[in-house]
Design an enzyme around this catalytic site. Structure first.
Site, short mmCIF file in Angstrom:
data_model
loop_
_atom_site.label_atom_id
_atom_site.label_comp_id
_atom_site.label_asym_id
_atom_site.label_seq_id
_atom_site.Cartn_x
_atom_site.Cartn_y
_atom_site.Cartn_z
N GLU A 1 0.86 -1.04 -0.02
CA GLU A 1 -0.02 0.02 -0.01
C GLU A 1 0.72 1.23 0.06
O GLU A 1 1.79 1.22 0.62
CB GLU A 1 -0.84 0.09 1.25
N ARG B 1 -18.23 -0.44 4.86
CA ARG B 1 -19.27 -1.10 4.22
C ARG B 1 -20.20 -2.24 5.07
O ARG B 1 -21.22 -2.44 4.76
CB ARG B 1 -18.86 -1.61 2.82
#
Ligand code: PCA
Length: 215
Positions: free
Chosen positions: A81, A91
């Protein structure tokens, strides 16, 4: 003797295992070539507790290098990352049933932090070892990004380098629920993380090599 702190997460959502923890726990106590010892610890997959748990590990182990890892559901390779953002937008519920939407990780903190790991050199080392890897431009907006941001925030300006790696599902996880989805064998994950740690430890200045995306 240097200490590299590796973290992996407990299972979350529908999964019974988390490959990030399964892989890093096999590296706990491993002595790498040039005087580095790995300490691997598990983090809870919960917005309320993960950051505090990480900060406690930083105090306890005073590591020279920190790499947090997590499962990236659906990822096909070891994803190094590049950036953590100051945003939670869940979510799904975390393991304490919390689902923050559009809240900051650190109120008033900078919008983002870059990884301070040599992300390109790590990808190159992994590919040279025959292990699929790439630079990822987003760690999502769930607990992994929260931990990544908290880590970069805690170590900003300290000279201790840190970052985050997402790993794919294990083959047995996708065979059960979703055949055909990408996965990576545990032995490959463990070797991949070992190679990534070595590259991060040995590379002070990152290489210049493309790792971007068009969109
Ligand atoms: N992956 C999740 C949280 C824990 C994990 O292993 C994520 O990508 O945010």
């Amino acid at each position: 003797m240097g200490t590299v702190l590796l973290t992996g997460f407990e299972p979350f959502d529908q999964d019974l295992v988390n490959p990030s923890w399964e892989a890093v726990r096999l590296l706990d106590g491993v002595q790498l070539d040039d005087g580095i010892r790995i300490v691997a610890r598990q983090l809870p997959c919960a917005f309320a507790t993960a950051g505090a748990c990480l900060n406690q590990l930083l105090v306890e182990h005073a590591p020279q290098l920190v790499i947090a890892t997590g499962l990236g559901p659906g990822r096909s390779d070891i994803s190094i990352e590049r950036v953590a953002i100051n945003l939670n937008d869940a979510r799904i519920a975390d393991n304490l049933g919390e689902r923050p939407i559009d809240t900051p990780v650190v109120p008033g903190g900078p919008a983002a932090y870059f990884s301070t790991l040599p992300v390109k050199a790590m990808v190159k080392a992994l590919r040279e070892a025959g292990i699929a890897a790439s630079v990822s431009q987003t760690a999502g907006t769930f607990v992994c990004n929260q931990v990544f941001y908290s880590l970069q925030h805690a170590l900003a300006g300290s000279g201790v380098r840190s970052g985050f790696i997402h790993v794919p599902w294990l083959p047995e996880q996708v065979e059960q629920g979703a055949p055909g989805l990408p996965s990576m064998a545990l032995a490959t994950l463990v070797e991949g993380l070992r190679v990534a740690v070595m590259a991060a430890w040995c590379t002070q200045v990152d290489i210049v090599e493309t790792g971007g995306q068009v969109s």
